[in-house]
Structures are given as C-alpha cells and as structure tokens.
Design a protein around this motif. Structure first.
Motif, PDB file in Angstrom:
ATOM      1  N   SER A 135     -10.824  -0.948  -1.759  1.00  0.00           N
ATOM      2  CA  SER A 135      -9.958  -1.652  -0.810  1.00  0.00           C
ATOM      3  C   SER A 135      -9.504  -3.001  -1.340  1.00  0.00           C
ATOM      4  N   THR A 142      -2.606  -5.509   0.251  1.00  0.00           N
ATOM      5  CA  THR A 142      -3.636  -6.508   0.558  1.00  0.00           C
ATOM      6  C   THR A 142      -3.157  -7.939   0.320  1.00  0.00           C
ATOM      7  N   ILE A 198     -10.277   0.734   6.833  1.00  0.00           N
ATOM      8  CA  ILE A 198     -10.491  -0.636   7.283  1.00  0.00           C
ATOM      9  C   ILE A 198     -10.293  -0.705   8.792  1.00  0.00           C
ATOM     10  N   GLU A 203     -10.685  -5.915   0.917  1.00  0.00           N
ATOM     11  CA  GLU A 203     -10.378  -5.918   2.349  1.00  0.00           C
ATOM     12  C   GLU A 203     -11.563  -5.530   3.219  1.00  0.00           C
ATOM     13  N   SER A 204     -12.548  -4.823   2.670  1.00  0.00           N
ATOM     14  CA  SER A 204     -13.654  -4.352   3.506  1.00  0.00           C
ATOM     15  C   SER A 204     -14.684  -5.434   3.812  1.00  0.00           C
ATOM     16  N   THR A 221      -7.286   2.529   2.982  1.00  0.00           N
ATOM     17  CA  THR A 221      -6.793   1.430   3.813  1.00  0.00           C
ATOM     18  C   THR A 221      -6.957   1.733   5.299  1.00  0.00           C
TER      19      THR A 221
END
Length: 349
Positions: free
Chosen positions: A266, A84, A238, A269-270, A235
């Motif tokens: 995540s 990330t 996503i 990241e989400s 991951t």
C-alpha cells in the motif's frame, strides 16, 4: 449540506473511551450514476479479478517471465504512488504543495490505477474523512452493525460494494477547489484516456521487447489485468480491513487501525490510524521500521524542488496524539524520538 475542502485533523478522542457506535450511511443527494457507468464499473472490477484468479495456476503451469514481472511491478508502484502521493496526500489532504508540472504528473499517475477520475476520488475521500465510520461515510465496514454477520456484510460493502451505490458524492461540495482547477479538471475528464494508456503500455512494451504477439499478450495479462486487480484490492483493503482491524496507537474519532502486513504493497497507506489522527501529515508511518515509500518519494521530490511546504510530522504533535503518552505501536518495534521541524525531510525506513 456544505463542507469546506479543508479537512481539519481528527478530533482527539477521550483517552481510553470506546469509539461511538456507528450509524448507517446516508445519501447526500449527489449526482446519480447511470446504468452504462454501472456496467463499465462492473467490467473494470470483474475482468482484472478473474485474471488475478487465473494468475496462480498460469504461473504454476507455464511460469511467468522476468519481463512480465518487471512490467507488473513497475506499473503497479507507478499507479499506487500516483494514488497515495497524488490523489490522497496532495489533492485530498494538501500535505504538500506541488509545482504545476508535478501536479499534472501526479494526477495522470493516479489515473493509471483505474480507480476513477481524480476529482471524484478526492470528493469521496474527503466525505469519508468528514464522516469516518459514522453516518455519511461512503464506505465504513461498520455500516450494518457490530455483529459478525453485519461486519462480514459491512466489509464487503467497504471493500467494493459502495462503488455501485447510484448516489454519488457531490463534487462541487467536497472538492470545489479541484472543480475550479483547469489542469486537474482536464485530467479528471480524460480518465478514460489515461486508463486506456495504462492498459496498453505494458503489452506495447512487451511486444516490442520480445518482438512477438505472445509477448504482448503475456504482458497485457500480467502487466495490465493482474496489476490492476492487485492495485484495486490492496487499496480497497485500506477502506475495509484498516477500519475493522489493526492497532490503534493514536487517538482518533473512528476505528482506523495500523495493518503492518499491507504497508509495502500500500506504499505506507496502511499506517492508517496515524493518518486519521492527523490527516494532513505527509508521512503516515512515523515509528521505527514503519515503511512508507510514499513519504520517501515526497522527500526526494522536495529535495528536487518539485514540491514544497511539506507538512512533515513534528515529534511533539505525534506524542500529543498517542493513546498512551510516551507509548509506541508495538507492531513497529519502537518509538523513535526524532525532531521533525518545519520542512525537514522525514526519516522514512
């Protein structure tokens, strides 16, 4: 076809306008994946997944030690943050600059997630942003259409099916900067080495700390196999779930959405809708209670002097990208008014 490695922020869509219907993905004439690589990829997906399926009955019947859980969690977040912060926010989108030792460390940490060499990962992701949910996107869940059967098929493709496409993204087109970077290119070519280190460190530590082969095998199961499976499917979600579901408080030219229940696993990241509305932003969770551990770590690295020129979100820019001016992502609970100017650190939860 040529493309600049610099990815401009996503074009603002017309407020209230429905997203344009997606087109089927197209190949780009990149290198072709060999049969041996296809088989290796299959093994790296299937074996950890089988371990993940076995984890529940094993934990129920025999239990899992605190050492195994600790190794699994530590190596999980090391690998995910490597992806990330390193692969994604630094190498792909240039959300910040990093000093040479930090760049190498981020490339190695991301390789611990066993998601492919850094240069290939970056090339695929830049291609995804250039063609997000449209023709040329390597992993859009809308690839086959919008009916329920088509979406089910598309979700499988976006989650993992796309990785078996023999046509690979041309790295010299989408990541020429990294192809020319000797340090990053070296780590990318050493992907097999760093993946092996990632798999062997947990059993080595487990065996030494318990002084037993049983401790080593148990640590390998939980800290290596189960951990890799969890990293992969979180991951990959996503790519699939966050482009088929979730709230869209920001204007973007695709179907990216915020999926709150993936935020912790995540590492931020989400909060995917803001990311596609403003790809170079170093922080994805910009509203109150939107946990983004990746942004928090970047702020610590900045304070330590390891990274610099961090692109923190400015409130005026965030407000300009909202689908409803002055609105908020109700999943996050509120819209906090903050002044993120220059290199001020983010106020991450």
């Amino acid at each position: 076809m040529t493309a600049s490695p610099d990815l401009a922020p996503a074009d603002r869509a017309e407020a209230g306008a429905p997203p344009a219907p997606p087109l089927p993905s197209a190949t780009l004439g990149g290198e072709r994946r060999g049969t041996a690589e296809q088989v290796a990829l299959l093994l790296f997906i299937v074996v950890p997944f089988l371990a993940l399926l076995a984890a529940v009955p094993l934990a129920w019947g025999w239990g899992v030690s605190w050492l195994d859980l600790t190794l699994m969690v530590v190596f999980y977040f090391l690998g995910v943050h490597g992806v990330t912060i390193g692969f994604h926010r630094h190498f792909t989108h240039r959300s910040f600059k990093a000093k040479r030792p930090m760049r190498v460390a981020l490339a190695i940490a991301g390789s611990f997630a066993a998601e492919g060499p850094v240069v290939r990962w970056v090339a695929d992701h830049r291609r995804h942003h250039k063609h997000s949910d449209a023709e040329g996107d390597p992993h859009s869940p809308w690839r086959y259409g919008e009916t329920v059967p088509a979406l089910v098929k598309g979700l499988f493709w976006a989650h993992l099916g796309w990785m078996f496409d023999r046509e690979q993204t041309p790295q010299h087109v989408y990541a020429p900067d990294l192809v020319k970077d000797a340090d990053v290119r070296r780590v990318s070519r050493q992907f097999a080495l760093w993946t092996t280190v990632s798999l062997l460190l947990p059993p080595l530590l487990g065996g030494l700390l318990t002084w037993s082969w049983q401790g080593a095998l148990s640590a390998f199961f939980w800290g290596s196999l189960v951990r890799i499976a969890l990293i992969h499917h979180v991951t990959w979600s996503i790519n699939s779930i966050c482009h088929a579901a979730g709230r869209q408080p920001f204007l973007s030219r695709d179907r990216s959405g915020n999926v709150w229940w993936l935020a912790i696993l995540s590492c931020g990241e989400s909060w995917h809708n803001l990311h596609h509305a403003d790809p170079t932003c170093a922080r994805h969770g910009v509203d109150r209670w939107q946990l983004d551990s990746s942004a928090r770590l970047i702020s610590w690295f900045e304070k330590a002097g390891w990274v610099y020129d961090v692109r923190w979100p400015k409130q005026s820019r965030i407000d300009a990208k909202r689908a409803i001016p002055g609105g908020e992502d109700t999943d996050s609970g509120a819209n906090r008014k903050e002044n993120h100017q220059g290199s001020a650190a983010p106020n991450t939860a």
